[in-house]
Design a protein around this motif. Structure first.
Motif, mmCIF file in Angstrom:
data_model
loop_
_atom_site.group_PDB
_atom_site.id
_atom_site.type_symbol
_atom_site.label_atom_id
_atom_site.label_comp_id
_atom_site.label_asym_id
_atom_site.label_seq_id
_atom_site.Cartn_x
_atom_site.Cartn_y
_atom_site.Cartn_z
ATOM 1 N N PRO A 146 0.826 -1.222 0.000
ATOM 2 C CA PRO A 146 0.000 0.000 0.000
ATOM 3 C C PRO A 146 0.853 1.261 0.000
ATOM 4 N N PHE A 147 1.250 1.724 -1.179
ATOM 5 C CA PHE A 147 2.078 2.927 -1.279
ATOM 6 C C PHE A 147 1.282 4.175 -0.927
ATOM 7 N N GLY A 148 2.018 5.203 -0.458
ATOM 8 C CA GLY A 148 1.375 6.472 -0.168
ATOM 9 C C GLY A 148 1.115 7.281 -1.415
ATOM 10 N N VAL A 149 1.953 7.095 -2.438
ATOM 11 C CA VAL A 149 1.804 7.816 -3.707
ATOM 12 C C VAL A 149 2.586 7.068 -4.788
ATOM 13 N N ILE A 150 2.120 7.181 -6.023
ATOM 14 C CA ILE A 150 2.819 6.603 -7.165
ATOM 15 C C ILE A 150 3.219 7.725 -8.114
ATOM 16 N N VAL A 151 4.505 7.782 -8.469
ATOM 17 C CA VAL A 151 5.015 8.728 -9.465
ATOM 18 C C VAL A 151 5.158 7.934 -10.759
ATOM 19 N N LEU A 152 4.393 8.305 -11.778
ATOM 20 C CA LEU A 152 4.224 7.444 -12.948
ATOM 21 C C LEU A 152 4.557 8.153 -14.255
ATOM 22 N N ASP A 153 5.463 7.551 -15.036
ATOM 23 C CA ASP A 153 5.739 8.027 -16.390
ATOM 24 C C ASP A 153 4.659 7.489 -17.323
ATOM 25 N N LEU A 154 4.271 8.270 -18.328
ATOM 26 C CA LEU A 154 3.249 7.808 -19.276
ATOM 27 C C LEU A 154 3.836 6.923 -20.369
ATOM 28 N N GLY A 155 5.075 7.208 -20.795
ATOM 29 C CA GLY A 155 5.659 6.475 -21.914
ATOM 30 C C GLY A 155 6.379 5.222 -21.468
ATOM 31 N N LEU A 156 5.630 4.191 -21.121
ATOM 32 C CA LEU A 156 6.213 2.943 -20.641
ATOM 33 C C LEU A 156 6.350 1.939 -21.784
ATOM 34 N N PRO A 157 7.265 0.984 -21.683
ATOM 35 C CA PRO A 157 7.538 0.095 -22.811
ATOM 36 C C PRO A 157 6.481 -0.968 -23.066
ATOM 37 N N ASP A 158 5.673 -1.302 -22.061
ATOM 38 C CA ASP A 158 4.699 -2.377 -22.264
ATOM 39 C C ASP A 158 3.277 -1.865 -22.440
ATOM 40 N N ILE A 159 2.782 -1.086 -21.487
ATOM 41 C CA ILE A 159 1.438 -0.513 -21.590
ATOM 42 C C ILE A 159 1.505 0.969 -21.281
ATOM 43 N N ASP A 160 0.628 1.737 -21.882
ATOM 44 C CA ASP A 160 0.634 3.185 -21.701
ATOM 45 C C ASP A 160 0.321 3.546 -20.250
ATOM 46 N N GLY A 161 0.939 4.625 -19.796
ATOM 47 C CA GLY A 161 0.720 5.055 -18.421
ATOM 48 C C GLY A 161 -0.737 5.331 -18.099
ATOM 49 N N SER A 162 -1.493 5.868 -19.058
ATOM 50 C CA SER A 162 -2.915 6.129 -18.819
ATOM 51 C C SER A 162 -3.677 4.833 -18.577
ATOM 52 N N THR A 163 -3.264 3.760 -19.243
ATOM 53 C CA THR A 163 -3.882 2.449 -19.014
ATOM 54 C C THR A 163 -3.546 1.938 -17.617
ATOM 55 N N SER B 251 5.929 13.075 -17.050
ATOM 56 C CA SER B 251 6.038 12.662 -18.448
ATOM 57 C C SER B 251 6.655 13.727 -19.330
ATOM 58 N N ALA B 252 7.286 13.258 -20.418
ATOM 59 C CA ALA B 252 7.858 14.175 -21.405
ATOM 60 C C ALA B 252 6.817 14.652 -22.399
ATOM 61 N N ARG B 253 5.597 14.131 -22.333
ATOM 62 C CA ARG B 253 4.546 14.544 -23.252
ATOM 63 C C ARG B 253 4.010 15.911 -22.839
ATOM 64 N N HIS B 254 4.095 16.887 -23.728
ATOM 65 C CA HIS B 254 3.725 18.263 -23.398
ATOM 66 C C HIS B 254 2.307 18.615 -23.852
ATOM 67 N N GLY B 255 1.687 17.795 -24.686
ATOM 68 C CA GLY B 255 0.372 18.128 -25.212
ATOM 69 C C GLY B 255 -0.718 18.074 -24.162
ATOM 70 N N SER B 256 -1.666 19.011 -24.245
ATOM 71 C CA SER B 256 -2.755 19.033 -23.275
ATOM 72 C C SER B 256 -3.627 17.794 -23.370
ATOM 73 N N ASP B 257 -3.725 17.175 -24.554
ATOM 74 C CA ASP B 257 -4.540 15.971 -24.703
ATOM 75 C C ASP B 257 -4.011 14.847 -23.823
ATOM 76 N N ASP B 258 -2.690 14.701 -23.766
ATOM 77 C CA ASP B 258 -2.103 13.661 -22.919
ATOM 78 C C ASP B 258 -2.374 13.947 -21.446
ATOM 79 N N LYS B 259 -2.284 15.212 -21.061
ATOM 80 C CA LYS B 259 -2.555 15.580 -19.674
ATOM 81 C C LYS B 259 -4.012 15.300 -19.323
ATOM 82 N N VAL B 260 -4.902 15.714 -20.201
ATOM 83 C CA VAL B 260 -6.333 15.506 -19.957
ATOM 84 C C VAL B 260 -6.640 14.018 -19.849
ATOM 85 N N ARG B 261 -6.066 13.218 -20.755
ATOM 86 C CA ARG B 261 -6.325 11.771 -20.738
ATOM 87 C C ARG B 261 -5.866 11.157 -19.421
ATOM 88 N N ALA B 262 -4.692 11.555 -18.947
ATOM 89 C CA ALA B 262 -4.172 11.011 -17.691
ATOM 90 C C ALA B 262 -5.010 11.460 -16.496
#
Length: 224
Positions: free
Chosen positions: A45-62, A79-90
């Motif tokens: 049971p972690f207190g917080v997860i710091v998560l990159d979106l660009g992962l090699p197996d499944i997308d961070g949003s998934t 994440s290195a993704r700067h687009g607002s669409d990626d932020k909104v999706r996450a």
């Protein structure tokens, strides 16, 4: 809880964050991909997860979507993704905040403290007090300078959602869906009108808001 899970496929970032967070009093575990992150979160049971979106197996949003099926752990997207669409999706998937690479360590640490603070306070918010007004969530009442502020049901719906998530960025789509319904998810003009009304009723300077902040093209953030 100061246990942090850092998920990133860059070993240099994993190492740097582990050293930095440990130096600031956090206990840090790492995962290089989404599946291992999900397994780690299920075991501990972690207190917080710091998560990159660009992962090699499944997308961070998934990863976020799957986590939210069974966990309310705070998630800070990195994440290195700067687009607002990626932020909104996450954010719509259930992330609590978003930091874009390259990032300053001071900002990351501040965002981390904020999401941890919100998670601790999330179940204890009957009264929200700001310098300008007070919100009683239990009584569904707002007062300003000792006087009741009359809000429409829609205004209250927006205010309640924001007040229950202080400092968290709430997307336009989330606000529209939860307050108006799924059919209105793209009617951002409705939201702009009602946010302007809330600012007129509650902000000391509606044209220079202190409490209801706009994140252009993404959503709104309530600062007590």
């Amino acid at each position: 809880m100061n246990d942090v899970l850092v998920v990133d496929d860059d070993p240099h970032i994993l190492k740097a964050l582990k050293i930095t967070l440990h130096a600031h009093g956090y206990t840090v575990a790492t995962a290089p991909d989404g599946e291992s992150a999900l397994r780690a979160a299920a075991r501990h049971p972690f207190g917080v997860i710091v998560l990159d979106l660009g992962l090699p197996d499944i997308d961070g949003s998934t990863v976020i979507t799957r986590l939210r099926q069974w966990s309310h752990v705070p998630i800070l997207v990195l994440s290195a993704r700067h687009g607002s669409d990626d932020k909104v999706r996450a954010l719509d998937a259930g992330a609590d905040d978003y930091v874009t690479k390259p990032f300053g360590l001071d900002e990351l640490l501040a965002r981390l403290r904020a999401v941890l603070r919100r998670s601790i306070q999330a179940d204890d918010l009957p009264l929200v007090t700001t310098a300008s007004f007070t919100i009683d969530l239990a009584l569904r009442r707002v007062t300003r300078n000792g006087q009741d502020v009359r809000l429409t049901p829609t205004e209250w719906g927006i205010l309640e959602l924001l007040a229950r998530n202080p400092e968290k960025l709430i997307t336009q789509q989330q606000l529209l869906t939860e307050v108006w319904g799924a059919a209105y998810a793209k009617e951002a003009n409705y939201l702009r009108v009602y946010m302007a009304q809330l600012r007129r009723k509650l902000e000391q300077e509606p044209g220079n808001p202190r409490h209801f902040l706009t994140e252009a093209g993404i959503g709104y953030r309530f600062i007590p």
